[in-house]
Scaffold this active site. Structure first.
Site, PDB file in Angstrom:
ATOM      1  N   GLU A 192      -2.522  -1.933  -4.978  1.00  0.00           N
ATOM      2  CA  GLU A 192      -3.820  -1.324  -5.266  1.00  0.00           C
ATOM      3  C   GLU A 192      -3.661  -0.303  -6.391  1.00  0.00           C
ATOM      4  O   GLU A 192      -2.689   0.448  -6.432  1.00  0.00           O
ATOM      5  CB  GLU A 192      -4.361  -0.629  -4.007  1.00  0.00           C
ATOM      6  CG  GLU A 192      -5.783  -0.118  -4.191  1.00  0.00           C
ATOM      7  CD  GLU A 192      -6.373   0.472  -2.903  1.00  0.00           C
ATOM      8  OE1 GLU A 192      -6.147  -0.108  -1.832  1.00  0.00           O
ATOM      9  OE2 GLU A 192      -7.042   1.511  -2.992  1.00  0.00           O
ATOM     10  N   ASP A 194       0.876  -1.177   0.000  1.00  0.00           N
ATOM     11  CA  ASP A 194       0.000   0.000   0.000  1.00  0.00           C
ATOM     12  C   ASP A 194       0.909   1.221   0.000  1.00  0.00           C
ATOM     13  O   ASP A 194       1.316   1.707   1.054  1.00  0.00           O
ATOM     14  CB  ASP A 194      -0.890  -0.023   1.252  1.00  0.00           C
ATOM     15  CG  ASP A 194      -1.799   1.198   1.325  1.00  0.00           C
ATOM     16  OD1 ASP A 194      -2.169   1.717   0.254  1.00  0.00           O
ATOM     17  OD2 ASP A 194      -2.122   1.635   2.443  1.00  0.00           O
ATOM     18  N   ASP A 240      -2.228   0.707   7.502  1.00  0.00           N
ATOM     19  CA  ASP A 240      -1.417   0.542   6.288  1.00  0.00           C
ATOM     20  C   ASP A 240      -1.072  -0.924   6.051  1.00  0.00           C
ATOM     21  O   ASP A 240      -1.120  -1.413   4.919  1.00  0.00           O
ATOM     22  CB  ASP A 240      -0.118   1.360   6.386  1.00  0.00           C
ATOM     23  CG  ASP A 240      -0.401   2.835   6.585  1.00  0.00           C
ATOM     24  OD1 ASP A 240      -0.718   3.507   5.604  1.00  0.00           O
ATOM     25  OD2 ASP A 240      -0.313   3.289   7.741  1.00  0.00           O
TER      26      ASP A 240
END
Lengths: 182, 182
Positions: B67, B7, B139
């Site tokens: 992502e 991330d 996170d």
């Protein structure tokens, strides 16, 4: 002082290397890294990373200079440019190069004498200042212009900063919008 | 199959490593790379680059999952996020890892069962699916969720792509908005 200038882009990344001795400039090398557009994004970034590391390894610059980028109105393009710029900065960091950033205005002023110069004027002045036989390609010219800007402005900034002690927390001159903050 | 989920962010980059054997998942490691905000941008990117390379070297994943990022309405933030993402992708490319990208919708659907899940639901489901003793930090949870999504969706996508032959020029399934293009 040997300076590596970079003009990062996801499709084409220009680079230009010059030697600067006071006001005397000497062309060393320049070129464009052309990234195959069909590759997936991670592999495109790796092309930039690997090629710039090789340029740094082969030309052994003392310092690198980059243009502070233009923010595209299209967020997707901005994100792509950001990723290309991230890859370029990673290559410079991996090559243990200190990076200096300049606005397009600073670069044009430093190379052409005015911030409103056209692309062709920048190419012409780069050719003139480096005594090149032909006009450099646009990406190479922008990268060389960035290196020239650092040759002109960098030592000055360092001296001003040392004199007035306006260094930020990380020991760099505090600059905003191309102005040294006192 | 060992999956490294990332991330990316310029201030905090989360990572999470899991092992997937069919539908069985096992937690391996996770954490957050906290980047000192006072450092100049190139050095901040180097923190991400170096730490992610170390994570890859120490945990030896087979594949990585990221992502597909949210486009910030602020162009300057988008550019910064792009550069952080570029550094993360460079670390994965340097570690010879194939990278798979998923939308936030795909990740939430795969982990929680609905695309409208709140952050806390994702954290809770990650804890549940990986049988963790405590709730992972946000996170880390997002990075682990991304890895879980690849464990669920990746093999399926590969099989569907192989069956219908819908591979793009670079040998990957052609996917738009989370849908496989036939």
């Amino acid at each position: 002082m040997r300076i590596l200038g970079i003009d990062p882009g996801l499709r084409r990344t220009g680079f230009g290397v010059i030697d600067a001795e006071g006001m005397r400039l000497r062309y060393v090398a320049s070129g464009t890294i052309v990234v195959p557009p069909a590759l997936p994004l991670p592999e495109r970034l790796k092309v930039i990373l690997d090629n710039l590391r090789e340029v740094a390894r082969e030309t052994r610059p003392d310092v690198a200079a980059l243009e502070i980028v233009f923010l595209n109105t299209n967020p997707a393009s901005t994100l792509l440019l950001g990723q290309a710029r991230g890859a370029a900065l990673c290559a410079l960091a991996d090559s243990a190069l200190d990076v200096h950033e300049y606005t397009a205005l600073q670069i044009k002023k430093s190379v052409v004498g005015t911030g409103r110069a056209a692309k062709e004027q920048v190419q012409m002045m780069v050719q003139h200042l480096l005594k090149l036989d032909g006009t450099p390609a646009p990406d190479s010219a922008d990268a060389l212009a960035c290196a020239i800007c650092h040759a002109h402005v960098g030592p000055l900034q360092d001296r001003v900063a040392a004199l007035s002690g306006v260094l930020n927390a990380s020991g760099r001159p505090r600059i905003r919008n191309g102005r040294l903050l006192g």
